[in-house]
Design a protein around this motif. Structure first.
Motif, short mmCIF file in Angstrom:
data_model
loop_
_atom_site.label_atom_id
_atom_site.label_comp_id
_atom_site.label_asym_id
_atom_site.label_seq_id
_atom_site.Cartn_x
_atom_site.Cartn_y
_atom_site.Cartn_z
N ARG A 80 -116.47 49.38 -23.66
CA ARG A 80 -115.41 48.38 -23.80
C ARG A 80 -114.80 48.40 -25.21
NH1 ARG A 80 -116.83 48.81 -18.74
NH2 ARG A 80 -117.88 47.03 -17.75
N GLN A 81 -115.64 48.56 -26.20
CA GLN A 81 -115.23 48.37 -27.59
C GLN A 81 -114.15 49.35 -28.04
OE1 GLN A 81 -118.16 49.18 -30.68
NE2 GLN A 81 -117.93 47.09 -31.41
N TYR A 84 -110.80 48.62 -26.49
CA TYR A 84 -110.47 47.28 -26.99
C TYR A 84 -109.68 47.36 -28.30
CZ TYR A 84 -111.89 42.31 -27.68
OH TYR A 84 -111.96 40.96 -27.82
N ARG A 189 -110.41 41.87 -34.10
CA ARG A 189 -111.26 42.52 -33.11
C ARG A 189 -112.30 43.46 -33.73
NH1 ARG A 189 -107.90 44.21 -27.60
NH2 ARG A 189 -107.70 42.08 -26.78
N THR A 192 -116.30 43.25 -33.10
CA THR A 192 -116.71 42.72 -31.80
C THR A 192 -117.83 43.59 -31.23
OG1 THR A 192 -114.48 41.91 -31.35
CG2 THR A 192 -115.97 42.15 -29.47
N GLU A 194 -120.38 45.55 -28.65
CA GLU A 194 -120.25 46.17 -27.33
C GLU A 194 -120.89 45.27 -26.29
OE1 GLU A 194 -118.87 47.67 -24.81
OE2 GLU A 194 -118.75 49.53 -25.99
#
Length: 463
Positions: A80-81, A84, A189, A192, A194
């Motif tokens: 996701r990271q 993102y 962001r 953030t 994972e």
């Protein structure tokens, strides 16, 4: 009971993840709505016809189709990271690039590329926010996240109106202005974590444990993550089209498209529509658009009041109530300006109240291994309808505004029917439970959250 992701109370990390994901939604709403303010100026500057104007207006939606289909799957594979951060960086570069375009085709290409980045962000934002959220707070947290789209759209109309100085390059500044919020969100962001659910799905248990313990304390339990990881067993893109998951993919794609088609058609051409309905004096069409965006925000926030009372009834009532003001507008030959604003405000309150389900349903109905893939596919599929509506809106509006309103009401009716047939109830259940392919035969058989789920455990704020 040891704290875990599913039974914890929302803490600072939960809220930050939600707000940073919502920051991407803010940028999405801003980018997709600012074109509605700028497009009449672009059309005049380049002397465009209705078809080319519609193509520019829908280019981002077509790009979202590609971005959702591709980057949802990429997100499930690489994490996701990474996606993102990359999609927000693309927002900045493409926003600035729009300032320097010299022809409508270059602008169309940039808007298409912007749509690819937005499609990627849609696939990841709801996924990462839902994977951190506790079961009883998942709905309200995602309501806040999705509401940021409406806030971004409202901000776009305010900024666009303030930038309208009758200068030749006003539209360039409007389109480039999206680089400012995107740069801020990119900075926020960074750092953030994972998703621990994704880490568990890849067998990286120690890293998942470290993230959860940093959030919830040294005694945090991973049993809910282990349960979901063990219940998965799906890895390929095509798994979202098989068996029960195929039924769910059909549902989320169709209901999402039916929500978005009238919304995007109306918001993209809102000043034009309001002018055609009598708000055509000075800046009244743009000021009316700003006022309506406030009701869209309020409608989105109202989802907090209903989301834990049942996902399914919220969706059904939203479609039913949204159809009514559009149907009334299609029947009125010469509505007064005040009636127009009231009816559009009612449409916004009704239709936006269930916008949160665009993030919640895809996240709850699929396991971690294909959650972003399903989210991305739904994003892409829904944008087919939205792109058709946005591209076709100038043509239909040129023929009859009343016909356009009737078609909007009809689409809401289709959304209601599909939701009545296919929408499940997922309130108050863990992601492991809702994402299992063993769904009840009756879509409404699951009981909404009654407050009797696992008691909240105390949590510790991250250091």
């Amino acid at each position: 009971m040891p704290a875990s992701l599913e039974n914890s109370r929302p803490n600072r990390t939960h809220w930050l993840v939600t707000l940073y994901a919502g920051g991407g939604e803010f940028c999405d709403g801003y980018i997709l709505s600012i074109i509605g303010v700028a497009l009449p100026l672009v059309t005049s500057d380049f002397a465009l016809g209705g078809a080319m104007s519609g193509l520019i207006g829908s280019a981002s939606l077509i790009g979202m189709f590609v971005g959702g289909l591709v980057f949802g799957y990429v997100t499930d594979k690489v994490g996701r990271q990474k996606v993102y951060l990359a999609d927000i960086a693309a927002f900045i570069l493409l926003s600035v690039g729009q300032f320097f375009v010299s022809d409508p085709w270059t602008l169309t290409v940039l808007r298409f590329a912007m749509g690819i980045a937005i499609g990627a962000d849609f696939a990841i934002a709801g996924t990462i926010a839902s994977e951190f959220a506790p079961r009883r707070s998942r709905g309200p947290l995602l309501v806040v996240m999705v509401t940021m789209w409406s806030v971004g759209a409202a901000a776009a109309y305010v900024v666009g109106w303030l930038m309208m100085t009758s200068g030749h390059d006003d539209w360039r500044w409007m389109l480039a202005s999206s680089a400012v919020p995107a740069a801020l969100i990119l900075l926020l962001r960074f750092g953030t974590p994972e998703s621990p659910r994704w880490l568990m799905s890849k067998g990286r248990t120690d890293e998942a444990r470290q993230v959860v313990r940093h959030m919830l304390g040294p005694d945090a339990d991973l049993h809910d993550l282990e349960a979901e990881a063990d219940s998965g067993g799906v890895r390929r893109y095509t798994d979202i089209f098989r068996g029960e998951y195929g039924r769910r993919t059909l549902f989320i794609g169709v209901f999402w498209a039916c929500q978005l088609l009238p919304i995007y058609a109306i918001t993209t051409y809102e000043p034009t529509i309001l002018a055609s309905l009598g708000l055509d004096h000075g800046d009244s069409a743009y000021l009316g658009s700003v006022a309506l965006q406030i009701f869209f925000v309020l409608g989105s926030l109202s989802g907090i009041l209903f989301i834990n009372r049942g996902r399914r009834p919220l969706l059904l009532w939203s479609f039913a109530l949204a159809a009514v003001p559009l149907l009334v507008l299609s029947l009125l030959a010469e509505p007064s300006p005040s009636a127009v604003l009231v009816l559009f405000a009612l449409f916004g309150l009704a239709s936006f109240s269930s916008q949160c389900l665009q993030a919640i349903y895809p996240s709850e109905l699929f396991p971690t291994s294909i959650r972003a893939t399903a989210n991305g596919f739904a994003t892409g599929a829904s944008r087919i309808g939205a792109a058709i509506g946005t591209w076709g809106a100038p043509v239909v509006l040129g023929h009859s505004t009343r016909l356009a309103m009737f078609l909007g009401a009809l689409i809401c009716g289709v959304g209601w029917f599909v939701s009545f047939r296919l929408a499940p109830e997922t309130s108050g259940r863990s992601l492991a439970e809702t994402s299992s392919d063993r769904a009840p035969a009756d879509p409404s058989a699951a009981t909404p959250d009654s407050g009797t789920t696992s008691p909240d455990a105390p949590v510790r704020e991250p250091s």
